[in-house]
Scaffold this motif. Structure first.
Motif, PDB file in Angstrom:
ATOM      1  N   ALA A 113      -9.688 -10.348   6.213  1.00 30.37           N
ATOM      2  CA  ALA A 113      -8.824  -9.566   5.330  1.00 30.37           C
ATOM      3  C   ALA A 113      -9.564  -8.423   4.646  1.00 30.37           C
ATOM      4  N   SER A 114     -10.838  -8.604   4.380  1.00 28.82           N
ATOM      5  CA  SER A 114     -11.616  -7.568   3.689  1.00 28.82           C
ATOM      6  C   SER A 114     -11.734  -6.283   4.512  1.00 28.82           C
ATOM      7  N   LYS A 115     -11.461  -6.361   5.812  1.00 30.84           N
ATOM      8  CA  LYS A 115     -11.567  -5.185   6.685  1.00 30.84           C
ATOM      9  C   LYS A 115     -10.291  -4.346   6.705  1.00 30.84           C
ATOM     10  N   HIS A 116      -9.268  -4.791   6.005  1.00 28.89           N
ATOM     11  CA  HIS A 116      -7.975  -4.104   6.084  1.00 28.89           C
ATOM     12  C   HIS A 116      -8.016  -2.775   5.325  1.00 28.89           C
ATOM     13  N   THR A 117      -7.764  -1.679   6.037  1.00 27.19           N
ATOM     14  CA  THR A 117      -7.812  -0.341   5.437  1.00 27.19           C
ATOM     15  C   THR A 117      -6.648   0.543   5.869  1.00 27.19           C
ATOM     16  N   ARG A 118      -5.719   0.033   6.660  1.00 29.39           N
ATOM     17  CA  ARG A 118      -4.760   0.904   7.336  1.00 29.39           C
ATOM     18  C   ARG A 118      -3.352   0.899   6.766  1.00 29.39           C
ATOM     19  N   TRP A 119      -3.155   0.235   5.608  1.00 24.84           N
ATOM     20  CA  TRP A 119      -1.824   0.352   5.037  1.00 24.84           C
ATOM     21  C   TRP A 119      -1.627   1.791   4.569  1.00 24.84           C
ATOM     22  N   PRO A 120      -0.436   2.391   4.772  1.00 21.99           N
ATOM     23  CA  PRO A 120      -0.223   3.791   4.382  1.00 21.99           C
ATOM     24  C   PRO A 120      -0.516   4.037   2.899  1.00 21.99           C
ATOM     25  N   SER A 121      -1.048   5.217   2.608  1.00 18.18           N
ATOM     26  CA  SER A 121      -1.432   5.558   1.235  1.00 18.18           C
ATOM     27  C   SER A 121      -0.252   5.944   0.358  1.00 18.18           C
ATOM     28  N   ASP A 122       0.890   6.231   0.937  1.00 18.09           N
ATOM     29  CA  ASP A 122       2.086   6.569   0.172  1.00 18.09           C
ATOM     30  C   ASP A 122       2.379   5.440  -0.827  1.00 18.09           C
ATOM     31  N   PRO A 123       2.454   5.740  -2.136  1.00 17.35           N
ATOM     32  CA  PRO A 123       2.646   4.671  -3.121  1.00 17.35           C
ATOM     33  C   PRO A 123       3.968   3.916  -2.984  1.00 17.35           C
ATOM     34  N   LEU A 124       4.935   4.480  -2.271  1.00 15.80           N
ATOM     35  CA  LEU A 124       6.215   3.803  -2.079  1.00 15.80           C
ATOM     36  C   LEU A 124       6.272   2.996  -0.786  1.00 15.80           C
ATOM     37  N   ALA A 125       5.205   3.043   0.021  1.00 16.15           N
ATOM     38  CA  ALA A 125       5.241   2.379   1.328  1.00 16.15           C
ATOM     39  C   ALA A 125       5.474   0.877   1.197  1.00 16.15           C
ATOM     40  N   GLY A 126       4.835   0.248   0.243  1.00 17.43           N
ATOM     41  CA  GLY A 126       5.016  -1.189   0.060  1.00 17.43           C
ATOM     42  C   GLY A 126       6.433  -1.550  -0.349  1.00 17.43           C
ATOM     43  N   ASP A 127       7.017  -0.746  -1.240  1.00 19.47           N
ATOM     44  CA  ASP A 127       8.391  -1.001  -1.668  1.00 19.47           C
ATOM     45  C   ASP A 127       9.367  -0.822  -0.510  1.00 19.47           C
ATOM     46  N   ARG A 128       9.143   0.192   0.311  1.00 21.88           N
ATOM     47  CA  ARG A 128      10.029   0.412   1.459  1.00 21.88           C
ATOM     48  C   ARG A 128       9.924  -0.755   2.443  1.00 21.88           C
ATOM     49  N   PHE A 129       8.699  -1.234   2.650  1.00 27.67           N
ATOM     50  CA  PHE A 129       8.518  -2.392   3.525  1.00 27.67           C
ATOM     51  C   PHE A 129       9.273  -3.595   2.979  1.00 27.67           C
ATOM     52  N   MET A 130       9.132  -3.876   1.696  1.00 24.35           N
ATOM     53  CA  MET A 130       9.803  -5.032   1.104  1.00 24.35           C
ATOM     54  C   MET A 130      11.324  -4.901   1.196  1.00 24.35           C
ATOM     55  N   ALA A 131      11.826  -3.685   1.032  1.00 23.54           N
ATOM     56  CA  ALA A 131      13.270  -3.478   1.092  1.00 23.54           C
ATOM     57  C   ALA A 131      13.834  -3.758   2.476  1.00 23.54           C
ATOM     58  N   SER A 132      12.979  -3.728   3.493  1.00 20.40           N
ATOM     59  CA  SER A 132      13.439  -3.972   4.870  1.00 20.40           C
ATOM     60  C   SER A 132      13.479  -5.444   5.231  1.00 20.40           C
ATOM     61  N   GLN A 133      12.955  -6.295   4.362  1.00 19.71           N
ATOM     62  CA  GLN A 133      12.812  -7.705   4.694  1.00 19.71           C
ATOM     63  C   GLN A 133      14.011  -8.521   4.221  1.00 19.71           C
ATOM     64  N   GLY A 134      14.600  -9.275   5.140  1.00 24.09           N
ATOM     65  CA  GLY A 134      15.780 -10.063   4.813  1.00 24.09           C
ATOM     66  C   GLY A 134      15.621 -11.526   5.168  1.00 24.09           C
ATOM     67  N   PRO A 135      16.722 -12.272   5.238  1.00 25.32           N
ATOM     68  CA  PRO A 135      16.673 -13.693   5.576  1.00 25.32           C
ATOM     69  C   PRO A 135      16.356 -13.912   7.048  1.00 25.32           C
ATOM     70  N   MET A 136      16.052 -15.142   7.380  1.00 28.81           N
ATOM     71  CA  MET A 136      15.845 -15.510   8.784  1.00 28.81           C
ATOM     72  C   MET A 136      16.227 -16.965   8.967  1.00 28.81           C
ATOM     73  N   ALA A 137      16.337 -17.385  10.215  1.00 28.08           N
ATOM     74  CA  ALA A 137      16.764 -18.753  10.515  1.00 28.08           C
ATOM     75  C   ALA A 137      15.778 -19.777   9.971  1.00 28.08           C
ATOM     76  N   VAL A 138      16.258 -20.966   9.716  1.00 28.37           N
ATOM     77  CA  VAL A 138      15.410 -22.013   9.158  1.00 28.37           C
ATOM     78  C   VAL A 138      14.529 -22.667  10.211  1.00 28.37           C
ATOM     79  N   THR A 139      14.814 -22.409  11.494  1.00 28.70           N
ATOM     80  CA  THR A 139      13.946 -22.903  12.565  1.00 28.70           C
ATOM     81  C   THR A 139      13.736 -21.807  13.595  1.00 28.70           C
TER      82      THR A 139
END
Length: 296
Positions: A113-139
């Motif tokens: 995990a310490s090698k991770h450097t490639r998440w976009p620098s845009d400060p809203l990128a994380g919020d946009r990613f979270m907004a795209s995440q919804g429910p999924m099946a239980v199995t």
């Protein structure tokens, strides 16, 4: 695309259904690309990155591929209905996903995990990613059954195609290939979930790379297969075990450990990270090689 309507008491709902968006170039190649998203995500993960750059869909489109973007049943533009799809796991929150997708280097939940450097620098990128995440099946078995229900109509749209799957979309990709048979020219599994006998909270992989029996009658591995893994992801060990299995099963197989190709610092959401175009280019070059060889 939808199956037969479902009746419960006096109420009737559309059956298991999926939304498909497609982009076709002026002079397309004879084979298309089908994108299959993961987990609680949606097809838009491949269309636009969290910092609003053109996504993998557009990179493949510029290389001449017609691209088909699947919102699996109950995801994205295909709304979840418990009466049709069964119960769902609620959408994940920031506390669950930020340490794994957006801020791995800060939390260091796994050695790389310490090698991770490639998440976009845009400060809203994380919020946009979270907004795209919804429910999924239980199995995982239910998720597989859902895509199997729409597979025949899906392949009518795509024609001969290449499946590009991600994460929890990996098992769905194998299930689709088992139904599609010769229509599936190749599979690129990007950090796919699963390996034989893996125990996961949503199911144990008792059938090789899936948790349950396939509804399709074809061998899902009887085609060129590539597996793609980032340098800083938690999926490295699981992907290594999957690669050991696929190397034996597929007639042509390649495991792209991205750091071995001078592409470093990537986490799990490869299609959304800052060097996403470089990763797409590796996949496109591989397809150019294996498809040209198969046509000789």
């Amino acid at each position: 695309m939808t199956s037969e309507p479902v009746r419960v008491g006096d109420a009737v709902w559309p059956g298991t259904n999926a939304y498909v968006q497609w982009f076709v170039p002026v002079d397309p190649r004879p084979v298309s690309v089908l994108f299959v998203h993961g987990g609680g995500g949606q097809g838009s993960d491949f269309v636009t990155t969290p910092d609003c750059r053109p996504g993998w869909v557009h990179r493949f489109l510029r290389s001449g591929y017609a691209t088909y973007v699947l919102d699996r049943p109950g995801h994205g533009r295909s709304a979840w209905n418990d009466n049709v799809l069964g119960p769902a796991v609620p959408a994940s929150n920031y506390h669950a996903l930020y340490p794994r997708f957006v801020e791995p280097a800060q939390h260091r939940l796994w050695p790389e995990a310490s090698k991770h450097t490639r998440w976009p620098s845009d400060p809203l990128a994380g919020d946009r990613f979270m907004a795209s995440q919804g429910p999924m099946a239980v199995t995982l078995a239910a998720s597989q059954l859902h895509v199997e229900a729409v597979a025949a109509q899906l392949f009518e749209l795509t024609g001969p195609t290449i499946i590009v799957s991600h994460s929890m979309g990996g098992p769905c990709g194998w299930a689709l290939a088992a139904i599609g048979g010769d229509q599936v020219e190749a599979v690129i599994a990007v950090e796919p979930l699963g390996y034989p006998r893996m125990v996961h909270p949503l199911g144990t992989f008792n059938n090789g790379m899936v948790t349950t029996e396939y509804r399709g009658r074809h061998d899902p591995f009887a085609r060129p297969i590539a597996l793609v893994t980032g340098e800083a992801t938690w999926m490295r060990e699981a992907n290594s075990r999957a690669a050991d299995y696929l190397r034996v099963k597929a007639p042509t197989f390649e495991h792209f450990l991205l750091e071995e190709h001078d592409i470093t610092g990537n986490g799990h959401m490869l299609m959304g990270e800052s060097n996403s175009d470089e990763i797409a280019d590796i996949m496109i070059r591989w397809l150019d090689r294996v498809l040209a060889r198969d046509l000789r």
